[in-house]
Design a protein around this motif. Structure first.
Motif, PDB file in Angstrom:
ATOM      1  N   LEU A   6       0.876  -1.098  -0.151  1.00  0.00           N
ATOM      2  CA  LEU A   6       0.050  -0.111   0.092  1.00  0.00           C
ATOM      3  C   LEU A   6       0.822   1.231   0.044  1.00  0.00           C
ATOM      4  O   LEU A   6       1.991   1.156   0.151  1.00  0.00           O
ATOM      5  CB  LEU A   6      -1.033   0.065   1.158  1.00  0.00           C
ATOM      6  CG  LEU A   6      -2.014  -1.147   1.419  1.00  0.00           C
ATOM      7  CD1 LEU A   6      -2.870  -0.867   2.597  1.00  0.00           C
ATOM      8  CD2 LEU A   6      -2.696  -1.036   0.060  1.00  0.00           C
ATOM      9  N   LEU A  11      -0.716  -4.448   3.173  1.00  0.00           N
ATOM     10  CA  LEU A  11      -2.220  -5.155   2.967  1.00  0.00           C
ATOM     11  C   LEU A  11      -2.086  -6.683   3.604  1.00  0.00           C
ATOM     12  O   LEU A  11      -1.590  -7.113   2.558  1.00  0.00           O
ATOM     13  CB  LEU A  11      -3.035  -4.635   1.962  1.00  0.00           C
ATOM     14  CG  LEU A  11      -4.314  -5.057   2.020  1.00  0.00           C
ATOM     15  CD1 LEU A  11      -5.285  -4.232   2.833  1.00  0.00           C
ATOM     16  CD2 LEU A  11      -5.184  -5.305   0.931  1.00  0.00           C
ATOM     17  N   ALA A  20      -4.727  -3.530   7.094  1.00  0.00           N
ATOM     18  CA  ALA A  20      -3.560  -2.558   6.682  1.00  0.00           C
ATOM     19  C   ALA A  20      -2.688  -2.312   7.811  1.00  0.00           C
ATOM     20  O   ALA A  20      -3.295  -1.905   8.910  1.00  0.00           O
ATOM     21  CB  ALA A  20      -4.099  -1.177   5.965  1.00  0.00           C
TER      22      ALA A  20
END
Length: 385
Positions: A6, A11, A20
């Motif tokens: 990410l 993630l 996350a």
């Protein structure tokens, strides 16, 4: 379980949703999970990581349901929740009709996640596609007859790759040829199209496209030496212009082995017969190169569990009892090893490929998924800074 990058971390895709984590601290930033353990959950991430799409069925078909018509399967309403990859905020939430028994997203059964849309490839003799809004699922544009196939029909197709500015689709024709097409994300107009002699390097089989940052590596058959390799493509395109930014000339030389195609070049290795060590060189698309010099990396497989970072090559050796990670700096720096706190179990070793989403570089860390508890309490995610 898989991990993917990410913009500010990693993630973690779980069987019940997505979590996350901060790439540096490992702390949870946000999560989206489905409480019903019996519900199948699919998670897809846009090429930039700016959008995370979580999908799960809103209903389950009757147990006695049987569809007797050929090429038809049970379809039910699924919910697609679109999340901001940084904040976890819900930016879209709508219903889609998806096959009830889908296990993994394929070319036709689940739309592909993008930053501003969801692209669906739909079956016909020459295929057509549609882009849906990530906000409410409304249709933004549609295009018919993506391919020509020189008078034949489409036989196979890769899962489309959606970039920020382009959607790329590859199809294999009944004639044995293959074609590659790129569409504008905003309006569906054709950006470029490879067919005929220009597309002879393509294999008609599926699973030969992937997005790699803002580039498009395309796999093509190079003989038995590479037949089981994944992520070792010899031709890389700009998905918007169709320009070839890397090709076979970047991997020439005797005894060189293509270990992996990475975001800025080809990672190649060289190993003498009978030796268990290997040196690496990163041959960048702009003509520059980086090398580990005379420093070899202990390894049982030159192309598996290897990452080419800005400053060094990082290699995981699952065969070692303590599962060390070796770090070999570019330009001849002394290599060193990181011993993990305890042995871990990884999948796919010596299968000629690095399992997708189990050993990845993300902003702030290298992340390893440990499967040692996969039959018990679950899995562990280990971050190396």
């Amino acid at each position: 379980m898989e991990v993917s990058a990410l913009p500010r971390g990693v993630l973690v895709r779980t069987s019940q949703g997505a979590v996350a984590l901060d790439g540096v601290t490992g702390e949870e930033r946000w999560s989206f999970t489905v409480e019903d353990e019996d519900v199948r959950v699919l998670t897809d991430v846009s090429s930039t990581g700016e959008r995370v799409h979580v999908m799960y069925p809103k209903e389950v078909p009757d147990e006695g349901f049987e569809d007797t018509e050929d090429e038809h399967v049970a379809k039910v309403a699924w919910r697609r929740v679109v999340l901001d990859g940084v904040s976890g905020e819900i930016v879209g939430d709508f219903e889609e009709t998806i096959a009830a028994d889908v296990e993994k997203p394929g070319p036709f059964n689940v739309g592909v996640a993008g930053d501003g849309g969801v692209f669906h490839l739909e079956g016909s003799d020459l295929l057509f596609g549609a882009m849906l809004s990530t906000e409410d699922g409304s249709e933004l544009w549609r295009t018919d007859d993506l391919f020509s196939c020189e008078g034949s029909h489409v036989n196979t197709a890769d899962r489309p790759v959606v970039f920020s500015d382009a959607v790329v689709v590859k199809a294999g024709c009944d004639s044995g040829q293959a074609e590659l097409i790129s569409l504008d994300v905003v309006n569906g107009e054709v950006l470029w199209h490879l067919e005929g002699e220009d597309a002879e390097f393509l294999t008609p089989e599926s699973r030969s496209l992937r997005g790699m940052g803002g580039l498009l590596p395309v796999y093509h058959d190079r003989g038995p030496m590479y037949q089981d390799e994944e992520f070792s493509e010899l031709r890389v395109f700009d998905p918007v212009t169709g320009e070839v930014v890397g090709d076979e000339s970047g991997v020439d030389g005797l005894d060189w082995y293509l270990a992996r195609t990475v975001e800025d070049g080809f990672l190649v290795s060289r190993r003498a017969p009978g030796e268990s060590t290997v040196g690496y060189e990163l041959r960048r698309f702009d003509g520059r190169s980086l090398t580990t010099g005379g420093q070899a990396v202990p390894t049982g497989s030159a192309g598996s569990y290897v990452l080419a970072l800005e400053d060094a090559v990082v290699k995981l050796e699952p065969k070692d009892p303590e599962t060390p990670v070796s770090v070999t700096p570019w330009d001849g720096g002394e290599p060193y090893r990181i011993d993990l706190l305890e042995p871990v179990e990884v999948a796919g070793y010596f299968q000629g490929r690095q399992p997708k989403g189990q050993f990845e570089a993300v902003p702030g860390a290298v992340v390893l998924v440990d499967l040692s508890d996969s039959q018990g309490e679950g899995v562990k995610v280990i971050g190396l800074r």
